[in-house]
Design a protein around this motif. Sequence first.
Motif, PDB file in Angstrom:
ATOM      1  N   GLY A 101       0.419   2.929  17.179  1.00  0.00           N
ATOM      2  CA  GLY A 101       0.059   3.896  16.161  1.00  0.00           C
ATOM      3  C   GLY A 101      -0.354   5.225  16.756  1.00  0.00           C
ATOM      4  N   MET A 102      -0.865   6.090  15.920  1.00  0.00           N
ATOM      5  CA  MET A 102      -1.215   7.454  16.307  1.00  0.00           C
ATOM      6  C   MET A 102      -2.331   7.472  17.354  1.00  0.00           C
ATOM      7  SD  MET A 102       0.819   9.377  14.547  1.00  0.00           S
ATOM      8  CE  MET A 102       0.022  10.972  14.678  1.00  0.00           C
ATOM      9  N   ASN A 103      -3.263   6.530  17.312  1.00  0.00           N
ATOM     10  CA  ASN A 103      -4.422   6.530  18.196  1.00  0.00           C
ATOM     11  C   ASN A 103      -4.408   5.356  19.166  1.00  0.00           C
ATOM     12  OD1 ASN A 103      -5.434   8.850  16.945  1.00  0.00           O
ATOM     13  ND2 ASN A 103      -6.430   7.620  15.339  1.00  0.00           N
ATOM     14  N   GLY A 104      -3.259   4.757  19.380  1.00  0.00           N
ATOM     15  CA  GLY A 104      -3.188   3.669  20.346  1.00  0.00           C
ATOM     16  C   GLY A 104      -2.436   2.465  19.781  1.00  0.00           C
ATOM     17  N   ILE A 105      -2.776   1.289  20.342  1.00  0.00           N
ATOM     18  CA  ILE A 105      -2.084   0.050  19.973  1.00  0.00           C
ATOM     19  C   ILE A 105      -3.068  -0.878  19.258  1.00  0.00           C
ATOM     20  CG2 ILE A 105      -0.911  -1.999  20.838  1.00  0.00           C
ATOM     21  CD1 ILE A 105       0.095  -0.308  23.162  1.00  0.00           C
ATOM     22  N   ASN A 162      -4.660   4.385  10.193  1.00  0.00           N
ATOM     23  CA  ASN A 162      -3.800   3.929   9.087  1.00  0.00           C
ATOM     24  C   ASN A 162      -2.358   4.364   9.272  1.00  0.00           C
ATOM     25  OD1 ASN A 162      -5.845   2.632   7.730  1.00  0.00           O
ATOM     26  ND2 ASN A 162      -6.370   4.399   6.459  1.00  0.00           N
ATOM     27  N   GLU A 163      -2.055   5.161  10.360  1.00  0.00           N
ATOM     28  CA  GLU A 163      -0.718   5.671  10.607  1.00  0.00           C
ATOM     29  C   GLU A 163      -0.134   4.975  11.819  1.00  0.00           C
ATOM     30  OE1 GLU A 163       2.574   8.177   9.774  1.00  0.00           O
ATOM     31  OE2 GLU A 163       0.704   8.029   8.656  1.00  0.00           O
ATOM     32  N   PHE A 164       1.125   4.444  11.689  1.00  0.00           N
ATOM     33  CA  PHE A 164       1.799   3.765  12.781  1.00  0.00           C
ATOM     34  C   PHE A 164       3.099   4.483  13.118  1.00  0.00           C
ATOM     35  CE2 PHE A 164      -1.038   0.587  11.120  1.00  0.00           C
ATOM     36  CZ  PHE A 164      -1.424  -0.156  12.234  1.00  0.00           C
ATOM     37  N   TYR A 165       3.684   4.103  14.275  1.00  0.00           N
ATOM     38  CA  TYR A 165       4.965   4.669  14.689  1.00  0.00           C
ATOM     39  C   TYR A 165       6.110   3.757  14.215  1.00  0.00           C
ATOM     40  CZ  TYR A 165       2.660   7.996  17.833  1.00  0.00           C
ATOM     41  OH  TYR A 165       1.913   9.003  18.341  1.00  0.00           O
ATOM     42  N   LYS A 166       7.291   4.376  14.014  1.00  0.00           N
ATOM     43  CA  LYS A 166       8.477   3.628  13.605  1.00  0.00           C
ATOM     44  C   LYS A 166       8.949   2.715  14.738  1.00  0.00           C
ATOM     45  CE  LYS A 166      10.278   6.998  10.299  1.00  0.00           C
ATOM     46  NZ  LYS A 166      11.435   7.845   9.935  1.00  0.00           N
ATOM     47  N   ASN A 167       9.294   1.470  14.385  1.00  0.00           N
ATOM     48  CA  ASN A 167       9.852   0.470  15.303  1.00  0.00           C
ATOM     49  C   ASN A 167       8.941   0.191  16.490  1.00  0.00           C
ATOM     50  OD1 ASN A 167      12.224   0.257  13.763  1.00  0.00           O
ATOM     51  ND2 ASN A 167      13.078   2.066  14.772  1.00  0.00           N
ATOM     52  N   ALA A 168       7.668   0.518  16.411  1.00  0.00           N
ATOM     53  CA  ALA A 168       6.723   0.267  17.514  1.00  0.00           C
ATOM     54  C   ALA A 168       5.998  -1.046  17.233  1.00  0.00           C
ATOM     55  CB  ALA A 168       5.742   1.419  17.657  1.00  0.00           C
ATOM     56  N   SER A 169       6.642  -2.185  17.548  1.00  0.00           N
ATOM     57  CA  SER A 169       6.045  -3.498  17.317  1.00  0.00           C
ATOM     58  C   SER A 169       6.603  -4.489  18.331  1.00  0.00           C
ATOM     59  CB  SER A 169       6.329  -3.982  15.896  1.00  0.00           C
ATOM     60  OG  SER A 169       7.716  -4.204  15.729  1.00  0.00           O
ATOM     61  N   PHE A 170       5.770  -5.539  18.616  1.00  0.00           N
ATOM     62  CA  PHE A 170       6.177  -6.543  19.587  1.00  0.00           C
ATOM     63  C   PHE A 170       5.376  -7.811  19.338  1.00  0.00           C
ATOM     64  CE2 PHE A 170       5.464  -8.676  23.729  1.00  0.00           C
ATOM     65  CZ  PHE A 170       6.768  -9.038  24.022  1.00  0.00           C
ATOM     66  N   ILE A 230       3.531  -6.043   8.407  1.00  0.00           N
ATOM     67  CA  ILE A 230       4.266  -4.814   8.136  1.00  0.00           C
ATOM     68  C   ILE A 230       3.378  -3.614   8.420  1.00  0.00           C
ATOM     69  CG2 ILE A 230       5.543  -3.537   6.371  1.00  0.00           C
ATOM     70  CD1 ILE A 230       5.752  -6.235   4.856  1.00  0.00           C
ATOM     71  N   SER A 231       3.879  -2.716   9.296  1.00  0.00           N
ATOM     72  CA  SER A 231       3.143  -1.468   9.560  1.00  0.00           C
ATOM     73  C   SER A 231       3.730  -0.355   8.727  1.00  0.00           C
ATOM     74  CB  SER A 231       3.213  -1.118  11.050  1.00  0.00           C
ATOM     75  OG  SER A 231       4.556  -0.864  11.443  1.00  0.00           O
ATOM     76  N   MET A 232       2.835   0.560   8.259  1.00  0.00           N
ATOM     77  CA  MET A 232       3.243   1.630   7.349  1.00  0.00           C
ATOM     78  C   MET A 232       2.504   2.907   7.692  1.00  0.00           C
ATOM     79  SD  MET A 232       2.959  -0.769   3.964  1.00  0.00           S
ATOM     80  CE  MET A 232       1.468  -1.454   4.652  1.00  0.00           C
ATOM     81  N   PRO A 281       0.822  -1.216   0.000  1.00  0.00           N
ATOM     82  CA  PRO A 281       0.000   0.000   0.000  1.00  0.00           C
ATOM     83  C   PRO A 281       0.850   1.257   0.000  1.00  0.00           C
ATOM     84  CG  PRO A 281      -0.730  -1.554   1.678  1.00  0.00           C
ATOM     85  CD  PRO A 281       0.565  -2.062   1.174  1.00  0.00           C
ATOM     86  N   SER A 282       2.056   1.182   0.596  1.00  0.00           N
ATOM     87  CA  SER A 282       2.935   2.344   0.680  1.00  0.00           C
ATOM     88  C   SER A 282       4.370   1.855   0.725  1.00  0.00           C
ATOM     89  CB  SER A 282       2.620   3.170   1.938  1.00  0.00           C
ATOM     90  OG  SER A 282       3.592   4.181   2.127  1.00  0.00           O
ATOM     91  N   ASN A 283       5.280   2.699   0.249  1.00  0.00           N
ATOM     92  CA  ASN A 283       6.703   2.339   0.281  1.00  0.00           C
ATOM     93  C   ASN A 283       7.358   2.703   1.608  1.00  0.00           C
ATOM     94  OD1 ASN A 283       6.729   1.252  -2.293  1.00  0.00           O
ATOM     95  ND2 ASN A 283       7.299   3.189  -3.283  1.00  0.00           N
ATOM     96  N   VAL A 284       6.638   3.467   2.480  1.00  0.00           N
ATOM     97  CA  VAL A 284       7.200   3.881   3.768  1.00  0.00           C
ATOM     98  C   VAL A 284       6.817   2.845   4.821  1.00  0.00           C
ATOM     99  CG1 VAL A 284       7.298   5.693   5.507  1.00  0.00           C
ATOM    100  CG2 VAL A 284       7.033   6.296   3.086  1.00  0.00           C
ATOM    101  N   ILE A 285       7.807   2.076   5.296  1.00  0.00           N
ATOM    102  CA  ILE A 285       7.576   0.964   6.227  1.00  0.00           C
ATOM    103  C   ILE A 285       8.158   1.352   7.581  1.00  0.00           C
ATOM    104  CG2 ILE A 285       8.050  -1.468   6.671  1.00  0.00           C
ATOM    105  CD1 ILE A 285       8.252  -1.856   3.649  1.00  0.00           C
ATOM    106  N   TYR A 286       7.349   1.070   8.680  1.00  0.00           N
ATOM    107  CA  TYR A 286       7.759   1.453  10.039  1.00  0.00           C
ATOM    108  C   TYR A 286       8.263   0.272  10.857  1.00  0.00           C
ATOM    109  CZ  TYR A 286       5.615   6.027   9.193  1.00  0.00           C
ATOM    110  OH  TYR A 286       5.309   7.261   8.701  1.00  0.00           O
TER     111      TYR A 286
END
Length: 815
Positions: A101-105, A82-90, A54-56, A37-42
């Motif tokens: 992401g912008m509005n929570g997890i 639809n917006e996530f934070y960089k390296n915010a994954s577990f 993959i979050s983007m 969907p996007s080339n910007v991967i977080y």
Amino acid sequence: MLESKSGIIWVASSNGLIRFDPKTNSEKLYTTENGLPSNVIYAIQEDDASSLWISMNAGLAQFNPEKETFTTFYVEEGLQSNEFYKNASFKDANGTIYFGGMNGITYFNPKNVIIPGRKWTVRITDFYVHGNAIKAGMKSGSRTIIKTPVFKAQEFKLAHTDNSFSIEFGTREYNRPESLIYRYSLDNEKWIDLPHGTNAVNFSDMSPGNHTLRIVAVDNGIQSDESVITINIAPVWYNSWWTKLIYLIIVLGVIYYAYYVIQMRARRKREAIERNYEAQINEAKLQFFINISHEIRTPMTLVMSPLQKLMASDDNPARQKDYRTINRNAKRVLRLVNELMDIRKIDKGKMLLSFTDTPIVPFIDDLCDLFKPVADSKDITLTFDHEGHDDMELWVDPANFDKIIMNLLSNAVKYTPNGGKIDIKLTSGTDDNTTGPLHQYAEISVTDTGIGIPESERQHIFKRFYQVRNNQTGGTGVGLHLTSSLIKLHYGTINIEDNPEGQGTRFVVRIPLGHEHLPVNQLNIPMAQSSVPKHTTSMVLVPDINETDNDNVKVKVSERVLVVEDDEEIRNYVAHELSTHYKVDTCANGKEALDIIFKQQPDLVISDVMMPEMDGLELTRRIKKNINLNHIPVVLLTAKSREEDNLEGLETGADAYLTKPFNIDILIKTVNNLLKSHQRLRNTFSGNQTHDEKVDDIDTTSSDDKLMERIMKVLNKNLGNPDITVETLANEIGISRVHLHRKLKELTNQSPRDFIRNTRLRKAAKLLVEKKLTVAEVADLTGFRNPNNFATSFKELFGVSPTVYMEQHPDSPEE
């Protein structure tokens, strides 16, 4: 960055997803063109099923590494946004994956995720030409583009000036998700994926003609049915059908004019061609005589030599064998010469036939009788079937028609093996497809069980001098050409086909019945015809019946002469003449001769040049190149009389070169002189010297002998050293390599390399005869690393393998 279970490293970037394989040091980039969907991967996480999440900045995607497919999720499917934070994954121990992401997890267990997607319905929503939306009834040039609304239209018609346009499409359902993408294919070419959110495609400078556009919608791997439309673009006026018709007419006119011009030029050149024709005929005649002379010279040898003996002798009955030989080969030569003259007459248009009403059955019977002795000698069954046509009469020229039958029978006998069969059949028939002389015809077929003629050769078989490839029986290539020419003069035809009963060939000759087609000046109608017109058979070329000479001549001389000749009669004749002076062996080709020479080592070889298997030139080369054989004198006999042929024979090392026909007394004198000359040279260094006794004991005084002593001393010292080279030998002796090569060539007729090898091999021969060592041990002691190489070199020098040599020489090696 993530390292998967399989060892692949996945890297998130602002340019897309990067796959790196440490094993192959290769990488691959996945972008929106591959379904992202996007080339910007977080962030990237791997689930228990080896899929990547993959979050983007434009949603969440699941990636299947094996299928290389992406499934996208958006806020509509339950994401915090639809917006996530960089390296915010577990990923926890239970397999649950968390993304910030912008509005929570957003968290989920991939096992419980249901892949979204449905099958949509695609349709055309708008069609633009030069930025203007098309409506029903609008014109493009003089053409109506569509007659229905755009979403119902199946075909769009455009003028050639409107060949750039845009098309928009969508789904009938309006609640389509962001995961939906469109794909299209033009004219059945490769499918092209449009980016997310794009539902239009532009085309420019389209070529005239019909174009088919196919469109589908894909939602997370679920593809819709195709929506298909046709776009027809009119050609420019100069590409229309009526213009092309005018072009065709113009081209045909130009072709016709060019053809007319070529014909006119051909007529103007005709006079020049006619002026050159006579010169070409003379050149053809000259070439013809050159080619046929080789065939004439060989039988002439058996004419002139016996004739010279008869001229010096009386009418002793013992000479009857010579008489028969002269008579048979005189016919053979006259037959070849007559065929040559007949072809020359035909070419010049001077062959005038005299047609006579001839009873054909007795005519052919007489000719068959001439071949029965030959056929019986080869156990060939010769039959003539003329049932129902015993009284048939044909208008033919007996003096020339017999040549047709004789050539066909001669070839049949020549190429039919022992125990074969030859059938001559006489029939008659009517050909309704022609109104010419062959409307009613007599047919004579000659069928044999010989080697046959390949299909590819048959169209050339009647050409002058043509011979079938791989033909081992010889011939001039004249007989069938003459046969074909004589049949045409008889207004007939000849064809060749396979033997319908199996192996072999069938020649079919058709001759017109009656004489209405014949010119009056060629008819020979005597007042009283004989029952069978006489025809000459004295010129007939009948294959010779082998004669065996049972005279056992006891010879006391020790010299042995080998006669190599493929013509059996010449071979027997030369052997018979020499047998009163020498012991004579014979063979038919160079390959057989080489085997005999290795085993018996004759004192002299007499060889023909042109032979099957191995010719005389190759036989001479092999004799003169072999250190054990090159002392043997070679006399070459040949039908080739040109100076360059003589030079070629002498360059191979032949000691004498006699051209056929030759005088038998000259041949005997030549043989005698060569044997005496080589007897005087036997004790000098030559190509056949044996230096075995000098390996350890050289007592010489001349400068050449002193040099040979030094050479042999170095060789004795290094006989078992496989690394000794020509350079080593030259350095040890104290002379240059060039000087060493020149002296050894002068003294031994061998190169230094051959001299070293042959010295080792002769020492090896001594050791083998002593039978104290194995072949491998002898090879090692004489400087050969490889026993197989030793065996090959030994056989090349001595003609037999080391093992056989030991068996053949129980006491001492060959001196």
